[in-house]
Design a protein around this motif. Sequence first.
Motif, PDB file in Angstrom:
ATOM      1  N   UNK A  87      82.358  27.289  81.741  1.00 38.65           N
ATOM      2  CA  UNK A  87      81.001  27.249  82.236  1.00 38.65           C
ATOM      3  C   UNK A  87      80.069  26.542  81.262  1.00 38.65           C
ATOM      4  N   UNK A  88      78.784  26.807  81.413  1.00 44.76           N
ATOM      5  CA  UNK A  88      77.797  26.116  80.582  1.00 44.76           C
ATOM      6  C   UNK A  88      76.543  26.954  80.425  1.00 44.76           C
ATOM      7  N   UNK A  89      75.822  26.670  79.358  1.00 47.45           N
ATOM      8  CA  UNK A  89      74.485  27.228  79.165  1.00 47.45           C
ATOM      9  C   UNK A  89      73.617  26.125  78.579  1.00 47.45           C
ATOM     10  N   UNK A  90      72.443  25.950  79.171  1.00 55.34           N
ATOM     11  CA  UNK A  90      71.515  24.904  78.750  1.00 55.34           C
ATOM     12  C   UNK A  90      70.213  25.562  78.328  1.00 55.34           C
ATOM     13  N   UNK A  91      69.695  25.137  77.183  1.00 57.02           N
ATOM     14  CA  UNK A  91      68.376  25.589  76.727  1.00 57.02           C
ATOM     15  C   UNK A  91      67.494  24.353  76.583  1.00 57.02           C
ATOM     16  N   UNK A  92      66.493  24.232  77.430  1.00 54.65           N
ATOM     17  CA  UNK A  92      65.634  23.053  77.461  1.00 54.65           C
ATOM     18  C   UNK A  92      64.393  23.290  76.605  1.00 54.65           C
ATOM     19  N   UNK A  93      64.598  23.309  75.322  1.00 58.78           N
ATOM     20  CA  UNK A  93      63.495  23.535  74.390  1.00 58.78           C
ATOM     21  C   UNK A  93      64.021  23.999  73.051  1.00 58.78           C
ATOM     22  N   UNK A  94      63.280  23.729  72.000  1.00 60.32           N
ATOM     23  CA  UNK A  94      63.687  24.161  70.672  1.00 60.32           C
ATOM     24  C   UNK A  94      63.618  25.681  70.583  1.00 60.32           C
ATOM     25  N   UNK A  95      64.516  26.245  69.780  1.00 56.72           N
ATOM     26  CA  UNK A  95      64.667  27.692  69.688  1.00 56.72           C
ATOM     27  C   UNK A  95      64.196  28.210  68.337  1.00 56.72           C
ATOM     28  N   UNK A  96      63.388  29.276  68.374  1.00 56.70           N
ATOM     29  CA  UNK A  96      63.044  30.033  67.170  1.00 56.70           C
ATOM     30  C   UNK A  96      63.927  31.269  67.166  1.00 56.70           C
ATOM     31  N   UNK A  97      64.979  31.282  66.325  1.00 59.13           N
ATOM     32  CA  UNK A  97      65.952  32.380  66.395  1.00 59.13           C
ATOM     33  C   UNK A  97      65.642  33.515  65.423  1.00 59.13           C
ATOM     34  N   UNK A 171      58.335  26.494  68.147  1.00 57.68           N
ATOM     35  CA  UNK A 171      59.339  26.280  69.177  1.00 57.68           C
ATOM     36  C   UNK A 171      59.025  27.142  70.403  1.00 57.68           C
ATOM     37  N   UNK A 172      59.285  26.637  71.594  1.00 60.72           N
ATOM     38  CA  UNK A 172      58.878  27.350  72.812  1.00 60.72           C
ATOM     39  C   UNK A 172      59.765  28.525  73.217  1.00 60.72           C
ATOM     40  N   UNK A 173      60.972  28.626  72.632  1.00 62.88           N
ATOM     41  CA  UNK A 173      61.902  29.676  73.035  1.00 62.88           C
ATOM     42  C   UNK A 173      62.149  30.623  71.861  1.00 62.88           C
ATOM     43  N   UNK A 174      61.918  31.912  72.074  1.00 64.95           N
ATOM     44  CA  UNK A 174      62.141  32.936  71.052  1.00 64.95           C
ATOM     45  C   UNK A 174      63.380  33.744  71.422  1.00 64.95           C
ATOM     46  N   UNK A 175      64.321  33.821  70.495  1.00 62.54           N
ATOM     47  CA  UNK A 175      65.502  34.656  70.671  1.00 62.54           C
ATOM     48  C   UNK A 175      65.452  35.747  69.616  1.00 62.54           C
ATOM     49  N   UNK A 176      65.318  36.992  70.040  1.00 65.15           N
ATOM     50  CA  UNK A 176      65.091  38.100  69.106  1.00 65.15           C
ATOM     51  C   UNK A 176      66.217  39.118  69.259  1.00 65.15           C
ATOM     52  N   UNK A 177      66.943  39.375  68.169  1.00 63.47           N
ATOM     53  CA  UNK A 177      68.076  40.298  68.190  1.00 63.47           C
ATOM     54  C   UNK A 177      67.819  41.466  67.250  1.00 63.47           C
ATOM     55  N   UNK A 178      67.247  42.535  67.788  1.00 63.95           N
ATOM     56  CA  UNK A 178      66.984  43.762  67.019  1.00 63.95           C
ATOM     57  C   UNK A 178      66.089  43.527  65.808  1.00 63.95           C
ATOM     58  N   UNK A 179      65.449  42.363  65.728  1.00 61.49           N
ATOM     59  CA  UNK A 179      64.623  42.075  64.553  1.00 61.49           C
ATOM     60  C   UNK A 179      63.441  43.020  64.448  1.00 61.49           C
ATOM     61  N   UNK A 180      62.982  43.547  65.574  1.00 63.72           N
ATOM     62  CA  UNK A 180      61.807  44.411  65.562  1.00 63.72           C
ATOM     63  C   UNK A 180      62.132  45.832  65.129  1.00 63.72           C
ATOM     64  N   UNK A 181      63.409  46.129  64.919  1.00 61.12           N
ATOM     65  CA  UNK A 181      63.807  47.487  64.538  1.00 61.12           C
ATOM     66  C   UNK A 181      63.826  47.677  63.030  1.00 61.12           C
ATOM     67  N   UNK A 182      63.526  46.621  62.282  1.00 58.33           N
ATOM     68  CA  UNK A 182      63.641  46.689  60.829  1.00 58.33           C
ATOM     69  C   UNK A 182      62.264  46.745  60.178  1.00 58.33           C
TER      70      UNK A 182
END
Length: 249
Positions: A87-97, A171-182
């Motif tokens: 399959x595939x995944x496309x992200x149309x924008x820069x990512x703030x990870x 960047x227009x896309x935010x990817x947040x992985x449990x960062x708010x729990x720290x």
Amino acid sequence: MSDPVIEAHDLGIQFNKGRRKQRKLREMFIFRGKNRRTPAATTDFWALRHLDFSIQHGEAVGLIGSNGTGKSTLLRLIAGVLTPDEGSVVCRGKVAPLLELSAGFSGDLTGRENVQIVAAMHGLSSQQIRSKFDEIVDYAEIGDFIDTPVRHYSSGMKVRLGFAVITQLEHPVLLVDEALAVGDRKFREKCYATIEGMLAQGRTLVLVSHSDADLRRFCKRGIYLRGGQLITDGPVEDALDTYHDFAKV
């Protein structure tokens, strides 16, 4: 309607228990030092499979599920640090990870040097780094320790500095992985206000969290994953209800 910011079609990725999947150079840098030992036994399994979804510009979507259901793996696929096996995944924008906030830091380098390297890795120019540097240090609240090797930092100081760098990205896309729990309560509230400000600017958020309160606070939509499969995709309350119903079984 414009194309979705994030779009996945029949997305799947396979791992091998005991042998690490070959990673992209970017991931080896960001997550260096992780999982160095290789167990002897090997068993193939699909961490994610047959995922179909799209996320529009400005949406805030929570990824919901128990540990080991593929939430963090999905974020890495969206960020482009992992490659799907089908399959595939496309992200149309820069990512703030906002994934592993202190990842990419070198313990032998000072906070100042790490800020320059990590910010450059995420696409900031030398001029942008110089213009934003004081704001990064002020946000991180580490004071004179900015010129101290990071190996002497507490875990909280590393997290604050990592978060401070990422929040300077436009960047227009935010990817947040449990960062708010720290971090302590005061810094968490500061993080919450920052994320809310980013969402008010129309950015897109994909949030992994085990906190129902955080998911309700930021997200209107929820995607519930179970065993690497997409079970529910709808209003966040519906996704949370399904998750909790499965947890009772």
